[in-house]
Enzyme design. Sequence first.
Site, PDB file in Angstrom:
ATOM      1  N   TYR A   8       5.997  56.026 -25.284  1.00 45.64           N
ATOM      2  CA  TYR A   8       4.891  54.345 -25.995  1.00 45.64           C
ATOM      3  C   TYR A   8       5.744  53.186 -24.651  1.00 45.64           C
ATOM      4  CZ  TYR A   8       4.885  56.969 -30.200  1.00 45.64           C
ATOM      5  OH  TYR A   8       4.170  57.888 -31.346  1.00 45.64           O
ATOM      6  N   LYS A  34       8.988  55.741 -33.216  1.00 48.03           N
ATOM      7  CA  LYS A  34       9.554  56.628 -31.593  1.00 48.03           C
ATOM      8  C   LYS A  34       9.852  55.034 -30.208  1.00 48.03           C
ATOM      9  CE  LYS A  34       7.167  60.063 -30.666  1.00 48.03           C
ATOM     10  NZ  LYS A  34       6.385  60.112 -31.558  1.00 48.03           N
TER      11      LYS A  34
END
Length: 353
Positions: A144, A112
């Site tokens: 993230y 991702k």
Amino acid sequence: MTRTALVVGATGIQGQAIAEQLVEEGWTVLGLSRNPQPQAGVTPVAADLLDPASVAAALNGLAPTHVFLTTWLRQPTEAENIRVNALMLRNLFDGLCPLGTVRHVALVTGLKHYLGPFEAYGQGQLPQTPFREDQGRLDIENFYYAQEDELFAAAERDGFGWSVHRPHTVIGKAVGNAMNMGTTLAVYAAICRETGRPFRFPGSAAQWNSLTDMTDARQLASQVIWAAETPAARDQAFNIVNGDVFRWSWMWHRLAEWFGIEAEDFDGVARPLAVQMADDAGIWSRIAARDGLIEGDITRLISPWHTDADLGRPIEVVTDMSKSRKLGFTAYRATDEAFMDLFERLRADRIIP
């Protein structure tokens, strides 16, 4: 030199595999989670990463030299994902700081990083495949990135080295995990065999026809431990996949063969598992009771939403590993064998029939 590992998220797919390999290699292993489970060779550490006092109390008297971060909490929006998951890491690093023993921290994130968060998964302008570590961040909010920023700030403050690891979909064994394609497909196949329903691919034509790759949890474990002990890997981000590529048009039939059922070829119509399995809780409960399985609650085993997200992507997803290969990481796993190994373990542990 003393090596004491703190595996954060030790009961998940990634954390279990990392902890097991560390134990095999002779490390002292501490396994931190909210609700620790018995793990051979692992000392349990119970802590709520959202509670600074809980973290400080749990870490008191410990002396980890290496930290392996494999945990996150899914939230309803990406803004909340960012807030909650960044806070968890900040609390952990603040708890570790007074100890003064940490030499390296490995953070596991995923693809991702390149594809965007679930709210915008595989949408908009995406980098060209294969994904490479030197590709910059997308211009979009992503938890993230927030996790990385917490890691970088703590490393600069406390002087430890770091590594970031970006697996594709992880194949591994864990019960109660939020992202578990291997067990989800195993349960789905077992239900198809039980009911005579067709074993239908739930995703997109792009995923059925295009090349892709995956990550065995043991392959991920090998890389994070390698990076923790390799000076040239300090302060680097790495992709991590098995090393082979395949098409789901081939793999789907391989999975069906293991379960002794026929795979239905994809006809171009997406049939998400979230829909196909919506009413399967009762069926699974009966299978589990009849066959003496250890988990009769299907929600503890499957994550259809995550499998649908991965198999429904409209683009090819392949991952380049040149960076770690050039530095000497040469481990390899065949993805079909990774699935079969998982299914064997699930059956041996009475998780699937």
